[in-house]
Design a protein around this motif. Structure first.
Motif, short mmCIF file in Angstrom:
data_model
loop_
_atom_site.label_atom_id
_atom_site.label_comp_id
_atom_site.label_asym_id
_atom_site.label_seq_id
_atom_site.Cartn_x
_atom_site.Cartn_y
_atom_site.Cartn_z
N ASP A 113 8.05 5.92 7.26
CA ASP A 113 8.12 5.82 8.72
C ASP A 113 9.54 5.59 9.23
OD1 ASP A 113 8.61 3.23 7.94
OD2 ASP A 113 6.90 2.35 8.99
N GLY A 114 10.54 5.72 8.34
CA GLY A 114 11.93 5.53 8.73
C GLY A 114 12.37 4.09 8.68
N ARG A 115 11.50 3.19 8.22
CA ARG A 115 11.82 1.77 8.13
C ARG A 115 11.88 1.28 6.68
NH1 ARG A 115 10.33 -1.94 12.22
NH2 ARG A 115 9.22 -3.02 10.57
N THR A 116 11.83 2.21 5.74
CA THR A 116 11.92 1.89 4.33
C THR A 116 12.96 2.82 3.71
OG1 THR A 116 9.58 1.31 4.31
CG2 THR A 116 10.61 1.65 2.18
N ALA A 117 13.82 2.26 2.86
CA ALA A 117 14.88 3.06 2.26
C ALA A 117 15.12 2.62 0.82
CB ALA A 117 16.17 2.92 3.06
N ALA A 146 11.40 -6.31 12.20
CA ALA A 146 11.18 -6.23 13.65
C ALA A 146 12.47 -6.49 14.43
CB ALA A 146 10.09 -7.20 14.07
N ASP A 147 13.37 -7.32 13.88
CA ASP A 147 14.63 -7.62 14.58
C ASP A 147 15.66 -6.50 14.42
OD1 ASP A 147 15.53 -7.95 11.95
OD2 ASP A 147 16.16 -10.03 12.23
N GLY A 148 15.30 -5.43 13.69
CA GLY A 148 16.18 -4.28 13.50
C GLY A 148 17.05 -4.38 12.26
#
Length: 182
Positions: A113-117, A146-148
């Motif tokens: 989802d673009g939040r894991t690398a 959540a805080d970016g």
């Protein structure tokens, strides 16, 4: 692993399994190519460099800030789990008394989802007592919270091998280019 079994593994764990199984090329086969600026890939690249800098600067507070609260380190062995436990176990690495550790990314892949690398790259270890070097590769899985902020959720590396002067020079020549650098 069967498809049915893979679907029962939560997304982050599945990424970690795939990342750890990923064949790792040597630094010579995977030249440092920084991603384009202003992308999630670049954010993780910069975060990895910042994580390495926290160790180089012996900054225990900055080191801990890069860790997810439930991070797992040494996942191929008996893992250490949790920010506080990892920070305590890495104290001698962060302060440089146990080993001098340097690393930088040469590959970052953002998935899902673009939040894991996933990041990987060369690592250089120096024994402070003998001055002898060893080299290897690290593997990290990052999660955007959540805080970016991107924080390491899984981390491991291969067993380092002795490094001669040429290997040390090759590591230093790569030196983790910044985002957007050619």
């Amino acid at each position: 692993m069967t498809q049915a079994r893979m679907t029962r593994i939560p997304g982050i764990a599945r990424l970690a399994v795939l990342a750890l199984a990923w064949p790792l090329a040597s630094a010579a086969e995977a030249p440092s190519t920084a991603p384009a600026a202003d992308s999630a890939q670049c954010q993780v690249w910069q975060r990895e460099l910042s994580f390495a800098r926290s160790v180089a600067d012996h900054d225990a507070s900055a080191f801990a800030e890069h860790l997810h609260p439930r991070a797992a380190f040494g996942v191929e062995r008996q893992p250490s789990i949790g920010r506080e436990k990892i920070a305590e176990e890495w104290k001698g690495i962060v302060d440089g008394s146990a080993i001098k550790l340097e690393w930088y990314p040469d590959r970052v892949v953002v998935g899902g989802d673009g939040r894991t690398a996933f990041s990987t790259g060369p690592a250089l270890y120096q024994d402070p007592a003998t001055g002898k070097f060893r080299h290897g590769r690290f593997r990290s899985v990052w999660q955007q919270e959540a805080d970016g902020a991107w924080r390491v959720i899984f981390d491991d590396g291969n067993r380092p091998e002795p490094a001669d002067e040429a290997a040390v020079q090759a590591f230093r020549a790569g030196s983790g280019k910044a985002c957007g650098a050619a």
